[in-house]
Design a protein around this motif. Structure first.
Motif, short mmCIF file in Angstrom:
data_model
loop_
_atom_site.label_atom_id
_atom_site.label_comp_id
_atom_site.label_asym_id
_atom_site.label_seq_id
_atom_site.Cartn_x
_atom_site.Cartn_y
_atom_site.Cartn_z
N SER A 163 32.34 44.90 33.15
CA SER A 163 33.08 44.50 33.25
C SER A 163 34.75 45.36 32.77
N THR A 191 45.15 47.34 38.64
CA THR A 191 46.08 46.65 39.99
C THR A 191 46.58 45.24 38.97
N LYS A 193 41.07 48.96 38.43
CA LYS A 193 41.26 47.78 37.16
C LYS A 193 42.31 47.24 36.68
N LEU A 204 34.87 38.86 38.01
CA LEU A 204 36.10 39.62 37.83
C LEU A 204 36.86 38.44 39.30
N ILE A 252 39.31 49.39 43.96
CA ILE A 252 39.98 48.79 43.17
C ILE A 252 40.38 49.11 41.91
N LEU A 298 39.84 38.09 41.31
CA LEU A 298 41.01 38.39 42.01
C LEU A 298 42.40 37.85 42.84
N VAL A 344 44.09 41.98 39.40
CA VAL A 344 42.54 41.72 38.90
C VAL A 344 42.24 41.21 37.06
N GLU A 345 41.66 40.82 36.92
CA GLU A 345 41.20 39.66 36.06
C GLU A 345 39.87 40.16 35.71
N VAL A 393 45.69 40.32 45.58
CA VAL A 393 44.61 41.67 45.00
C VAL A 393 45.78 42.60 46.07
#
Length: 386
Positions: free
Chosen positions: A164, A191, A189, A213, A187, A215, A194-195, A218
């Motif tokens: 990740s 963007t 990273k 991950l 997507i 979102l 995104v966490e 997003v």
């Protein structure tokens, strides 16, 4: 074991020779990375800089054009050196191999992403969820995609996102309520929304940092709606053999450690080393036979993808390869630990790490029960009745 008798292509020779030069360097932080659940950044950086991430990209796109057989043999070797490094980069190699072989995206997107890879892009699919279990079981993801004027807004949480913190792109599965279908979205990273949850705390494969991950609203463009689930999985995916390749390598590493130990360990209660004892020799013979069997089954399955004319479907061989490697690999490590004895449980020896990492492989796809059910359905002709 010497791989020289089994290596035959130039690309296999090239990469095993290159990996040999960094073998000790890659192993240097394996224990530390395992204990601290730390991603092997240095190893991955070397692989990216050396062009390893272009291994399964076709030559037409500027890659090395490795076959599935090439990937399996090279990844087995890398898995022997460091399992988490091999599994992490293997996901990227597998995704890229399938995408380009099956031309799963629009030509413009494939060209765009091949250019990104030449600049160091790393990708993996983010499709597992806590509520749905393994995505291979077909459950609809709770991650949702809502279409807006200029694209889609995606919300959800994905689990088991291997590599990740090292990825530059995620291929995320989400349910499009308007179309009532599952799609996949590319997507980047960086963007907004995104966490990485930083919550990976498992017993095995700790260094893969397979965090959740997250979102949050997003936004992605319409062009980044790259696939439909209905278009995925219509033919056997030989690139998924990267998974048993890694675990075969880990079993090989356990075997090598046990052999070296048996040759050197000489307790005062015996003359010579424990390698001279018939009971130890019986265990070594069994361990070696299991490893030989697993290796030749996996590698011959991979070779079929290279020589097959396309008419033969390799579903059963592909599924059985993973199951056979995992079960026999676990037995190899168990025997290796019996040879080494109680010392195999010492945290400063790698055998206990090999054991924990190997156990993690049971939960990589395909799942054993589904593999056996599908193989049985194929043999019984039940697929034809569906």
């Amino acid at each position: 074991m010497s791989y020289s008798a089994l290596i035959h292509s130039d690309i296999q020779k090239k990469w095993i020779k290159k990996l040999d030069t960094v073998k000790e360097q890659f192993k240097e932080k394996s224990d530390y990375n395992d204990i601290h659940s730390r991603f092997p950044y240095e190893n991955i950086e070397w692989l990216v800089n050396e062009g390893y991430t272009l291994l399964t990209l076709p030559k037409a796109y500027g890659g090395e054009g490795a076959t599935i057989e090439d990937m399996v043999i090279i990844q087995s070797y890398l898995g022997m050196i460091d399992g988490p490094t091999a599994l992490s980069i293997g996901w990227h190699l597998s995704v890229v191999g399938q995408l380009y072989e099956q031309q799963m995206w629009e030509p413009s997107m494939l060209k765009m992403f091949s250019d990104e890879m030449k600049n160091g892009a790393l990708v993996n699919r983010a499709i597992s969820e806590a509520e749905t279990g393994s995505p291979t079981r077909g459950a609809r993801p709770s991650t949702n995609a809502v279409e807006v004027d200029d694209g889609f807004v995606i919300n959800g949480v994905k689990t088991f996102t291997s590599m990740s913190k090292g990825l530059t792109h995620f291929i995320v599965s989400a349910y499009d309520n308007a179309r009532e279908q599952v799609g996949y979205f590319l997507i980047p990273k960086e963007t907004e929304g995104v966490e990485i949850a930083d919550n990976w705390n498992m017993m095995g494969m700790r260094a893969t940092e397979s965090h959740d991950l997250v979102l949050n609203d997003v936004h992605v463009s319409k062009e980044n709606f790259v696939e439909l689930r209905s278009a995925v999985g219509k033919k056997p995916n030989g690139w998924i053999l990267h998974i048993p390749s890694v675990y075969l390598g880990i079993a090989q590493a356990a075997r090598d450690y046990a052999i070296d130990f048996a040759k050197a360990h000489s307790p005062s209660s015996i003359e010579g080393t424990i390698g001279d004892l018939s009971t130890v020799q019986q265990n070594i013979g069994k361990m070696e036979s299991l490893l030989l069997s697993a290796r030749h089954f996996l590698w011959s399955t991979a070779a079929l993808y290279t020589t097959n004319d396309g008419d033969t479907q390799l579903w059963n061989e592909t599924a059985a390869s993973k199951i056979l490697v995992m079960n026999q690999g676990l037995e190899v490590i168990d025997i290796a630990m019996r040879i080494v004895g109680a010392k195999s449980l010492e945290m400063d020896r790698p055998l206990q790490r090999y054991y924990r990492d190997m156990r993690a492989g049971l939960h990589n796809p395909p799942m054993e029960d589904m593999a056996y059910t599908n193989i049985a359905s194929s043999v019984l002709g039940l697929f034809d009745k569906k």
